[in-house]
Write a protein that holds these residues in place. Sequence first.
Motif, mmCIF file in Angstrom:
data_model
loop_
_atom_site.group_PDB
_atom_site.id
_atom_site.type_symbol
_atom_site.label_atom_id
_atom_site.label_comp_id
_atom_site.label_asym_id
_atom_site.label_seq_id
_atom_site.Cartn_x
_atom_site.Cartn_y
_atom_site.Cartn_z
ATOM 1 N N ASN A 168 4.650 39.462 31.112
ATOM 2 C CA ASN A 168 6.087 39.507 31.332
ATOM 3 C C ASN A 168 6.821 39.657 29.997
ATOM 4 O O ASN A 168 7.782 40.410 29.864
ATOM 5 N N HIS A 174 11.567 45.624 32.926
ATOM 6 C CA HIS A 174 12.147 44.762 33.956
ATOM 7 C C HIS A 174 13.560 44.288 33.612
ATOM 8 O O HIS A 174 14.206 43.634 34.414
ATOM 9 N N PHE A 175 14.033 44.631 32.424
ATOM 10 C CA PHE A 175 15.322 44.081 31.988
ATOM 11 C C PHE A 175 16.452 44.414 32.970
ATOM 12 O O PHE A 175 17.260 43.561 33.317
ATOM 13 N N HIS A 179 16.623 40.898 34.961
ATOM 14 C CA HIS A 179 17.635 40.269 34.102
ATOM 15 C C HIS A 179 19.015 40.889 34.333
ATOM 16 O O HIS A 179 19.814 41.046 33.404
ATOM 17 N N ASP A 296 12.686 35.175 34.183
ATOM 18 C CA ASP A 296 11.282 35.577 34.033
ATOM 19 C C ASP A 296 10.357 34.669 34.848
ATOM 20 O O ASP A 296 9.406 35.130 35.473
HETATM 21 FE FE LIG Z 1 12.035 39.054 30.864
#
Ligand SMILES: [Fe+2]
Length: 355
Positions: A168, A174-175, A179, A296
């Motif tokens: 991760n 994945h931002f 997020h 996360d």
């Molecule tokens: Fe992250």
Amino acid sequence: MELTEDDVFAALRRTWQPVARALDLAPGSVIGATLLETELVVARFADGRLLAADVACPHKGARLSAGCIRDGELMCAYHGWRFNAAGACQSIPSLLEPNAEKLALSHLRTYAVQERYGFIWVKLAAAPLGDGRTHELPSVPEFEDAHWSYVLGPPTPFNSGWRREVENYLDMTHFAFAHAATLGKAADHRLPPMDIRATDDGGFQMDAPFPALASPHEQPGKLQSAHHRRQRGYLPNFTTIRQSFADGDERVLLHVPSPRTRTSCTVFWSLAISPDFRGPPATAQLEFAVRVLDEDRRMCESQLPAEVPINPGRSGWGVLVTPGDTLANLFQRQLRRWLRPAPAATAASPLILNT
Ligand SMILES: [Fe+2]
Ligand code: FES
């Protein structure tokens, strides 16, 4: 022969792993911790000496973490047996005659313990790693430079395997999604060019521009607008990110997911901030990082299986895509090499991935 999770834990027992923040273990205090399925008592005596040992009292197995420091010795809460900082039994109150044999039998099983970077680290096995080297903590000068500000995050339990957390941490795609409430509104899921390479010490490194800058959606704040990012992985699980900003400011984040069990870990993490940082104060930066890490955590805990499979060809390997998962692929490859070092000729072959 395929690697097993037993191989992984056997190797990790030979490495330093964090079990507590130093500030949570004041002189004269005692805490419990679980590392690699081993329950520990960790104590700091008034003179500063540290003790890490199996938690079960040699008498009747009471957890010594429920005990206390009394007159310079660790005292069990149940029948008052006492142990010195080396783990030697000093006193058995119910024994009328001192008995050297009983005292010797009652020695605690102790482990190597040290304080560094604001954490208490324990090494469960003294044996060297498979390549004959003894594991030492990587050097991260920013965390020992008095000119930098240095803040410790709260240790954060993850109900997922430690490799899920490492992956991760390596993942920049994945931002914009995981997020969305912190980094993501200004993040771009398309990746910038990355320079990814294996390092001489068997770890790995990535240099890349931060993917937030090109986004038209929102003007990123200071913390979302680092213009360069260097990730560094020291095997097995010590990772840093250096963020460099256009104005010359820098931050270094340190993450170590310390394995409690095969499917759970505690993330010990901290943040070093360059002198005269032009942005939010350290407390605000920490609060922001806590929110990011919680996002996360939720992603890691949603993943199946709970730990990244250690062998290729199983679930979680076949669908990794590049360039987004290139760094995770390299981590897996380097970890397998670290767990089972190849003969020298093969190990020396260069491994450079540019995407
Ligand atoms: Fe992250
Ligand atoms: S169980 Fe610890 S003194 Fe008896």
